[in-house]
Enzyme design. Structure first.
Site, PDB file in Angstrom:
ATOM      1  CG  ASP A  23      -2.018  -1.040   1.144  1.00  0.00           C
ATOM      2  OD1 ASP A  23      -2.013  -1.832   0.180  1.00  0.00           O
ATOM      3  OD2 ASP A  23      -2.866  -1.084   2.052  1.00  0.00           O
ATOM      4  CG  HIS A  46     -30.169 -26.152 -10.768  1.00  0.00           C
ATOM      5  ND1 HIS A  46     -30.517 -24.850 -11.060  1.00  0.00           N
ATOM      6  CD2 HIS A  46     -31.316 -26.781 -10.405  1.00  0.00           C
ATOM      7  CE1 HIS A  46     -31.825 -24.705 -10.896  1.00  0.00           C
ATOM      8  NE2 HIS A  46     -32.328 -25.867 -10.489  1.00  0.00           N
TER       9      HIS A  46
END
EC number: 1.8.1.7
Length: 449
Positions: A302, A435
């Site tokens: 960062d 599914h």
């Protein structure tokens, strides 16, 4: 040849610094690492990990509410903030120990204290002065307060994890991922949450459709999301905080959290002594190999403000160590990095947004669907999920994927592999779904918008 105390001195023991130190040591380098606070950096101590633990805690309330639709009947429940924080603290302490043992097992010498660069190849820490052939800066970033009256009365994401009491009413300033995540956490814990954002929609930089969809879902979840509004001042009144808004309105809350951005931790490192170049935000300028403008000094994570994500910092640290000490020239890779926002519901993306794709390609195809997830069928909860694919119509390659819904972060990881592998829309179409799941929507999208 000049001799040094260490081949590598790492400043900062967060994710990127620790990975770089371990890999460099594995390549045979003599390595030292300095940390002035705690091992693990932002992610482990006051970021990703504790935040997700709080997110898990906040989801039980909704689960109790939804359970009635599935035939469950439970007595009234309550939540203990102090118990949650104590459990969080114990887990963070355990992880901190893991990080420190990884360093110790790699035979990396540890310095506890604030390190500063004193000149070329020279570092001072805890009263000692040592020399190093290579110096790596991995000091991360810190939250910034908005420039408004009463900012000293606000807290940041760093402070939230140590609050002795969970505030019953909280105003959260910001529309980025930190603001959205903590709004969901406090809302899920039964607190009254007002999220204030001066922009027209949350999550600047994400796909516009995802942003709008998430904003709608945050409101439906019970968060008082106010867009196009900013804070003018915060005052203490009668044991509470009064928040003055640009609309002329005022509200009373128990805490105000600023989540308006972060700045690189470059102050006080002695960078001026070695002419390390910084950008306008104070981030260290680096090239694709994480080299700074000063010979022998590198930076990852960062503090460079490239892509502020823990996996990116780890990747940069690893690539640096392999390049400098492993004999492999590995530039850092920042293409097709998946993002996840642990809001409620979650949002996740990988690749290009629709707008970015239209800027880059002349022929863009969009496939998408918004629908009620199966869980909501019995719970009665008013929610909708969103899935979206962005396709380069010239070659059928899928260049972006976006999702809002339960477990979006878990789903996007698999989609990221497909996009990294340059999968086409035909590849997605030829893949059978699992599914019934939310994820299967990505392989059943057929109608082009």
């Amino acid at each position: 040849m000049q001799k040094y105390d260490f081949d590598l001195f790492v400043i900062g023991a967060g994710s990127g610094g620790v990975r770089a130190a371990r890999i460099a040591a594995g390549h045979g380098a003599k390595v030292a690492i300095a940390e002035e606070y705690r091992f693990g950096g932002t992610c482990v101590i006051r970021g990703c990990v504790p935040k997700k633990l709080l997110m898990y805690a906040s989801q039980y309330g909704q689960g109790f509410e939804d359970a009635a639709g599935f035939g469950w009947h439970s007595a009234a429940t309550s939540h203990s903030w102090t118990s949650l924080i104590a459990a969080k603290d114990a887990e963070i302490a355990r992880l901190e120990g893991v990080y420190q043992r990884l360093i110790e097992n790699a035979n990396v010498e540890i310095f506890k204290g604030r390190a500063q660069i004193a000149g070329p190849n020279r570092v001072t820490v805890t009263g000692a002065s040592v020399s190093a052939r290579t110096i790596l800066i991995a000091t991360g970033a810190r939250p910034v307060m908005p420039p408004v009256a009463g900012a000293n009365l606000m807290i940041t994401s760093d402070d939230v994890f140590d609050l002795p009491v969970g505030p019953p009413r909280i105003a959260i300033i910001g529309g980025g991922y930190i603001a959205c995540e903590f709004a969901g956490i406090f809302n899920g814990l039964g607190r009254h949450v007002v999220q204030l954002h001066r922009g027209s929609q949350v999550l600047r930089g994400f796909d516009d459709e995802l942003r709008e969809h998430l904003g709608d879902e945050l409101k439906k979840s019970g968060i008082d999301l106010r867009l196009g509004v900013d804070v003018v001042a915060v005052e203490r009144q009668r044991g509470a905080l009064s928040v003055q808004l640009t609309t002329g309105d005022a509200m009373e809350v128990d805490a105000v959290m600023a989540a308006t951005g972060r700045l690189p931790n470059t102050w006080g490192l002695g960078l001026e002594t070695v002419d390390v170049g910084l950008d306008q935000n104070g981030a260290i300028k680096v090239d694709e190999y994480s080299r700074t403008s000063s010979p022998g000094i590198y930076a990852v994570g960062d503090v460079t403000n490239r892509l502020n994500l823990t996996p990116v910092a780890i990747h940069e640290g690893h690539a640096f160590a392999d390049t400098v000490f492993g004999g492999k020239a590995l530039p850092t890779e920042h293409e097709n990095v998946p993002f996840a926002v642990f809001s409620q519901p979650q949002a996740a993306s990988v690749g290009l947004s629709e707008a970015q794709a239209r800027d880059r390609y002349s022929n863009v195809e969009i496939y998408g669907s918004a629908f009620r997830p199966m869980r909501a069928a019995l719970s009665g909860r008013d929610e909708k999920a969103l899935v979206k694919l962005v396709v380069n119509g010239s070659n059928d390659r899928v260049v972006g994927a976006h999702i809002v819904g339960a477990d979006a972060a878990e789903i996007i990881q698999g989609i990221a592999v497909a996009i990294k592998a340059r999968a086409t829309k035909a590849d997605f179409d030829a893949t059978l779904g699992v599914h019934p799941t939310l994820a299967e929507e990505f392989v059943t999208l057929r109608n082009r918008r």
